[in-house]
Design a protein around this motif. Structure first.
Motif, PDB file in Angstrom:
ATOM      1  N   ALA A 230      41.778 -14.694  45.017  1.00  0.00           N
ATOM      2  CA  ALA A 230      42.062 -16.428  44.115  1.00  0.00           C
ATOM      3  C   ALA A 230      43.803 -15.700  43.804  1.00  0.00           C
ATOM      4  O   ALA A 230      44.742 -14.473  43.809  1.00  0.00           O
ATOM      5  N   VAL A 231      44.933 -16.794  44.205  1.00  0.00           N
ATOM      6  CA  VAL A 231      46.093 -17.026  44.126  1.00  0.00           C
ATOM      7  C   VAL A 231      46.254 -17.220  42.363  1.00  0.00           C
ATOM      8  O   VAL A 231      46.252 -18.962  42.375  1.00  0.00           O
ATOM      9  N   PHE A 232      47.000 -17.369  41.903  1.00  0.00           N
ATOM     10  CA  PHE A 232      47.769 -18.147  40.584  1.00  0.00           C
ATOM     11  C   PHE A 232      49.336 -18.519  41.149  1.00  0.00           C
ATOM     12  O   PHE A 232      50.019 -17.586  41.374  1.00  0.00           O
ATOM     13  N   ALA A 233      49.656 -20.186  41.122  1.00  0.00           N
ATOM     14  CA  ALA A 233      50.720 -20.174  41.545  1.00  0.00           C
ATOM     15  C   ALA A 233      51.474 -20.878  40.698  1.00  0.00           C
ATOM     16  O   ALA A 233      50.575 -21.643  40.023  1.00  0.00           O
ATOM     17  N   PRO A 234      52.763 -20.470  39.558  1.00  0.00           N
ATOM     18  CA  PRO A 234      53.504 -21.173  38.943  1.00  0.00           C
ATOM     19  C   PRO A 234      53.671 -22.722  38.828  1.00  0.00           C
ATOM     20  O   PRO A 234      54.546 -23.120  37.423  1.00  0.00           O
ATOM     21  N   THR A 235      54.221 -22.839  39.728  1.00  0.00           N
ATOM     22  CA  THR A 235      54.542 -24.538  40.862  1.00  0.00           C
ATOM     23  C   THR A 235      53.421 -25.336  40.850  1.00  0.00           C
ATOM     24  O   THR A 235      52.727 -24.474  42.209  1.00  0.00           O
TER      25      THR A 235
END
Length: 323
Positions: A230-235
């Motif tokens: 999984a990946v978390f993108a802050p924008t």
């Protein structure tokens, strides 16, 4: 209108101009405001400008006009400005914000709302009040109280809870420029919460918050192998770029890789798959920033403004349980 409210004309004038020295009872204040609403009063901005040298105009400076998230912030500021008898002009950020502020001042702008996502804290502090008062929108800046923000810590924790709740334990985060507090706050809050659930975090750095930066960072991350599920993108735009990188690499989302982003906009519904996001109260942020600026213009020194509306998880098709 003063006659309708049963008060002196000066009371109405001082109340509507936000005079902090005005001392009247709450009942009188409510009676005047009721008269304003009943009579649909609109201030004569030209007359006010001649009388006070204040033209009822503020500027909103954004990093780029193409950023869909800032459209909501501008809309919120515009609505509050209209209620207060102000107008908003919108401009795009430049390398010399001081010069831009001086140009706005010459055009009658009283204050600036600055979405300075790419400016360092030092550059913003150096602006001071050389031209017009400036309120920084969507980030905290050490050394100044003139800021308006939303709860990025709570939003990042919500994103972490979503991914770990699905069972992800190997998660990558795309970090923006390290010198910005918005990067540190979002990434640190996410990592802290995810690690508390037993997840392992690895990080790839993007040069800015754009889609192009997300694409480059995504390519670099996927070239190292697919350890993360999984990946978390802050924008939002970083997530759009990451989605493109996954498509290029033949990585299926969400079957092979889940993806979640902070912020929501119409764009998120029309990517493929549609992006799971954490929606932020950006319209409310615009209104809060305008209110903060008006307080500064009235001679006050308010605490940094924090929008208390909680973030909201928007479930779409880009997140699922790990394979």
């Amino acid at each position: 209108m003063a006659q309708h409210a049963g008060v002196d004309v000066s009371v109405v004038s001082r109340l509507l101009s936000g005079d902090p020295r005005l001392s009247i009872s709450q009942a009188t204040r409510e009676r005047v405001l009721a008269a304003v609403k009943t009579l649909d009063y609109r201030p004569n901005l030209a007359a006010r400008a001649l009388r006070t040298s204040r033209g009822g105009m503020a500027a909103f400076v954004v990093p780029e006009f193409t950023n869909a998230v800032y459209a909501r912030v501008i809309a919120g500021a515009h609505r509050r400005a209209k209620e207060e008898g102000y107008s908003i002009v919108v401009g795009e950020s430049t390398d010399d914000i001081g010069k831009l502020a001086r140009e706005y001042r010459a055009r009658g702008v009283e204050g600036i709302l600055l979405a300075g996502a790419t400016l360092s804290d030092e550059a913003i502090r150096a602006l001071g009040d050389a031209a017009v008062p400036i309120v920084v929108v969507n980030r905290l800046v050490a050394g100044t109280r003139r800021t308006a923000v939303v709860d990025y810590t709570g939003a990042s924790e919500l994103a972490a809870d979503h991914l770990t709740g699905l069972g992800h334990r190997d998660i990558a985060v795309i970090a923006g420029p390290k010198h910005l507090d918005t990067t540190r706050e979002r990434i640190q809050a996410f990592a802290r919460r995810a690690k508390a659930s037993g997840a392992r975090i690895r990080q790839v750095t993007a040069k800015d918050f754009s889609g192009d930066a997300g694409l480059v960072a995504g390519r670099r991350m996927l070239a190292r192998g697919r350890e993360a599920t999984a990946v978390f993108a802050p924008t939002l735009m970083l997530a759009v770029g990451m989605l493109a990188a996954a498509h290029e690499a033949g990585v299926a989302v969400p079957e092979d890789l889940s993806l979640i982003a902070l912020h929501d906009a119409e764009l998120a519904k029309f990517t493929w798959p549609p992006l799971t996001t954490v929606a932020m109260p950006m319209t409310e942020l615009g209104g809060a920033a305008l209110d903060h600026l008006l307080k500064v213009l009235a001679g006050q020194d308010p605490e940094p403004s924090m929008v208390v509306t909680p973030p909201e998880l928007i479930m779409r098709g880009s997140t699922a349980r790990p394979a």
